[in-house]
Design a protein around this motif. Structure first.
Motif, PDB file in Angstrom:
ATOM      1  N   UNK B  11       0.871  -1.300   0.107  1.00  0.00           N
ATOM      2  CA  UNK B  11      -0.047   0.124   0.058  1.00  0.00           C
ATOM      3  C   UNK B  11       0.978   1.127  -0.158  1.00  0.00           C
ATOM      4  N   UNK B  12       0.490   2.292  -0.885  1.00  0.00           N
ATOM      5  CA  UNK B  12       1.347   3.230  -0.894  1.00  0.00           C
ATOM      6  C   UNK B  12       0.339   4.604  -0.427  1.00  0.00           C
ATOM      7  N   UNK B  13       1.066   5.668  -0.018  1.00  0.00           N
ATOM      8  CA  UNK B  13       0.727   6.947   0.438  1.00  0.00           C
ATOM      9  C   UNK B  13       0.070   7.804  -0.980  1.00  0.00           C
ATOM     10  N   UNK B  14      -0.346   8.876  -0.561  1.00  0.00           N
ATOM     11  CA  UNK B  14      -0.721   9.902  -1.597  1.00  0.00           C
ATOM     12  C   UNK B  14       0.269  10.219  -2.455  1.00  0.00           C
ATOM     13  N   UNK B  15      -0.109  10.556  -3.671  1.00  0.00           N
ATOM     14  CA  UNK B  15       0.860  10.914  -4.876  1.00  0.00           C
ATOM     15  C   UNK B  15       1.370  12.408  -4.324  1.00  0.00           C
ATOM     16  N   UNK B  16       2.648  12.446  -4.559  1.00  0.00           N
ATOM     17  CA  UNK B  16       3.268  13.711  -4.368  1.00  0.00           C
ATOM     18  C   UNK B  16       3.973  13.949  -5.575  1.00  0.00           C
ATOM     19  N   UNK B  17       4.485  15.225  -5.690  1.00  0.00           N
ATOM     20  CA  UNK B  17       5.218  15.947  -7.066  1.00  0.00           C
ATOM     21  C   UNK B  17       6.400  16.535  -6.384  1.00  0.00           C
ATOM     22  N   UNK B  18       7.472  16.145  -6.889  1.00  0.00           N
ATOM     23  CA  UNK B  18       8.784  17.252  -6.686  1.00  0.00           C
ATOM     24  C   UNK B  18       9.510  17.328  -7.764  1.00  0.00           C
TER      25      UNK B  18
END
Ligand SMILES: Cc1cc2nc3c(=O)[nH]c(=O)nc-3n(C[C@H](O)[C@H](O)[C@H](O)COP(=O)(O)OP(=O)(O)OC[C@H]3O[C@@H](n4cnc5c(N)ncnc54)[C@H](O)[C@@H]3O)c2cc1C
Ligand code: FES
Lengths: 480, 95
Positions: B11-18
């Motif tokens: 399970x993965x956390x929310x999508x983030x953009x860097x």
């Protein structure tokens, strides 16, 4: 506000793997006030590393290590141990002051007793191309697989020695990845000889056989008695070349095998870090079966420095369960030495733990033999191979320094800068010392890097933390 | 080398953009920067000081220092940094 906050306790434990966690729990149950520090965000250490907040293994996919790790974390949470995660210890001094960088800046901890349980790091004997991006440690691969849910590459070669080989390769296959080959320094005969020892942990043996079956079912080629001799590629790993080796890991001629792969996970065993015991100038001796230089200890982990205990793979490589038991013994000893457990009760409790540890010794011995240092591999390194990654020092430069008179590892460092880079010699130390030992006769004569703070590089900004100038106590000036 | 996220079982956390040298990269909260970069196919992180040879993350445990990049202006071990939205990574100059 981040001015140093002193914390006092009866015992500080550094490292919250199976060894440190067991030490902290045993001591705290016996009534000591205990602070447990680790740079990771939650307890578990390498083997029971918890995925960071936000990531988790799906319920149906959890393995025995996930459950053991959760049990360890629950044990700490339910105890009176003061847990401080995300605390990177960079200095240990006196008897004892421990300084750690935490999210709120530097914090100092004081205790008359200290347990060092900081774990091992990986050995890798260099070969041409080992510095190329795409080449990662075998233990590093377990971190990607366990705590990030990632397969190292599109097509991986898994190489080196010891139980992690099959573990990493099988986990890649199970996760749906491609393993181009497993390249094992050991032969089937070595594994057969290890079997009786490994059978002391029937659960792990079963797990290991399960991995082997998975690799067989996926038709992954396994090259026994082979070593990686080169990694090719312009800017990164593109091709891995393996060759037959003798019982000591030395290439012995014979046909090369090449594998297209964008990732190579490779490791040649574990080295006890022993960083804190070296820093505190405890006595050490060289023990190849334990992975290298190890602090001189009594049966309870007491070192030559009063009040200092060393446990787990950071003292002598033996595996997770022996690490836990050695930690438990040191926790009991610390409580006894502090006068909290009377002799009789101490001896009674310790006896059963020591019996457990003795039962594990055949297991630890078998693992240790598979992952032992192999001096012949160091001898066979090609002259132009980079030894020190930080400073790009090659074997031939090291040989020149030896010819010019470097006789011990600290002299070698000054002659070549090997070991002066940011990794502080953790990556090259074993190889550099092995090369020197070939000339001066023994690892004992070569010695080890003198331990110095900082234990790990720490950015100055982290040490200072964030603070308001208004909060800095300024003494009132004396009247003129 | 491109690391592959497990297709399932994790399970993965929310999508983030860097951002890496200005280019947007998507990852999941909880991932380390070193892992997120690998998953984006960014494998060479820096150049070695003497030979100028390409280097990438090697130990993933904070020991080797090969994964050091500039994060929001400061040199950081990317295997020890968690990705968060808006992080700015600079490889330019280092690679
Ligand atoms: C990268 C790696 C992966 C491994 N994976 C496995 C595996 O999958 N299965 C297996 O059976 N064995 C594995 N091992 C072998 C492992 O050494 C043992 O199984 C077991 O974890 C040893 O327990 P320990 O408590 O002695 O040390 P560790 O579990 O290594 O715990 C040491 C702890 O000390 C902390 N620490 C170290 N230095 C500092 C510091 N300066 N400040 C603060 N904290 C610090 C670390 O963060 C770590 O949590 C691995 C080893 C390594 C190095
Ligand atoms: S990969 Fe080694 S320190 Fe980050």
């Amino acid at each position: 506000m981040a001015l140093p906050k002193p914390h006092e306790a009866d015992l500080v434990v550094i490292g919250a793997g199976p060894a440190g966690a067991a030490a902290a729990l045993a001591a705290s149950r016996a009534g000591l006030s205990v602070v447990l520090l680790d740079e990771a965000a939650s307890p578990g250490g390498q083997v029971y590393r918890a995925p960071p907040a936000g990531l988790s293994v799906s319920p149906g996919k959890r393995g025995p290590d996930d459950d053991a790790g959760d049990a360890l974390r629950a044990g700490i949470a339910a105890s009176s141990v003061v847990w401080r995660g995300s605390a990177r210890v960079w200095s240990v001094s006196g008897a004892f002051r421990v300084d750690a960088v935490t999210p709120s800046g530097n914090e100092s901890f004081f205790a008359p007793r200290l347990v060092a349980a900081t774990g091992a790091h990986e050995r890798l004997v260099p070969f041409p191309g080992w510095t190329k991006p795409g080449v990662i440690g075998l233990a590093a691969a377990t971190i990607l697989l366990k705590s990030q849910g990632m397969i190292p590459g599109r097509r991986s070669v898994v190489a080196g020695c010891g139980p992690l080989l099959a573990a990493v390769a099988a986990k890649i296959v199970v996760a749906g990845g491609a393993v181009a080959a497993v390249v094992d320094l050991s032969g089937p005969g070595d594994w057969l000889r290890a079997l009786p020892g490994l059978a002391r942990r029937p659960d792990l043996l079963r797990q290991g056989l399960g991995w082997a079956l998975k690799l067989g079912a996926a038709r992954v080629p396994v090259l026994f008695r082979h070593g990686v001799v080169a990694v090719e590629g312009a800017e990164a790993c593109e091709r891995v070349v393996a060759a037959p080796v003798d019982t000591e890991g030395r290439p012995r001629g014979g046909s090369l095998r090449g594998f297209e792969a964008d990732a190579l996970a490779i490791g040649h065993g574990l080295v006890p870090g022993a960083e804190i015991t070296k820093l505190l100038r405890a006595r050490h001796h060289f023990d190849p079966a334990a992975g290298g230089w190890t602090p001189v200890r009594d049966a309870f982990g007491r070192c030559s420095v009063a009040g200092l205990y060393a446990v787990g793979d950071g003292a002598a490589v033996a595996g997770a369960e022996p690490a836990r038991l050695s930690g438990q013994l040191a926790g009991l000893a610390a409580a006894h030495d502090a006068g909290r457990i009377p002799l009789e009760a101490f001896e009674r409790e310790a006896a059963s733990v020591r019996a457990g540890l003795a039962r594990m010794s055949a297991f630890a011995g078998a693992v240790g033999r598979l992952m032992r240092p192999r001096p012949a591999m160091v001898e066979a390194i090609a002259p132009e191979t980079v030894i020190c990654r930080c400073e790009d020092v090659t074997r031939s430069e090291i040989e020149t320094a030896i010819a010019e008179g470097a006789r011990d590892i600290n002299q070698l460092k000054h002659f070549t800068r090997c070991g002066m880079g940011p990794c502080q010699g953790r990556m090259c130390g074993e190889t550099a010392a092995g090369l020197l030992a070939l000339q001066v006769g023994s690892r004992e004569e070569v010695g080890y890097w003198t331990g110095r703070p900082p234990l790990r590089p720490v950015p100055l900004a982290d040490l200072l933390g964030r603070f308001d100038y208004g909060d800095i106590p300024v003494p009132t000036p004396a009247p003129l | 080398m491109t690391a592959l996220r497990f297709a399932g079982g994790f399970e993965r956390g929310a999508t983030v953009t860097f951002h890496v040298d200005g280019a947007a990269v998507r990852a999941h909260s909880g991932e380390t920067l070193a892992a997120a970069l690998l998953a984006a196919g960014v494998v060479a992180l820096r150049r070695s000081p003497r030979d100028g040879a390409p280097r990438g993350a090697y130990c993933f445990m904070g020991v080797c220092q090969e994964c050091v990049v500039r994060v929001d202006g400061a040199l950081r071990q990317s295997c020890q940094v968690a990705v968060v939205d808006g992080l700015s990574v600079e490889l330019r100059g280092a690679v």
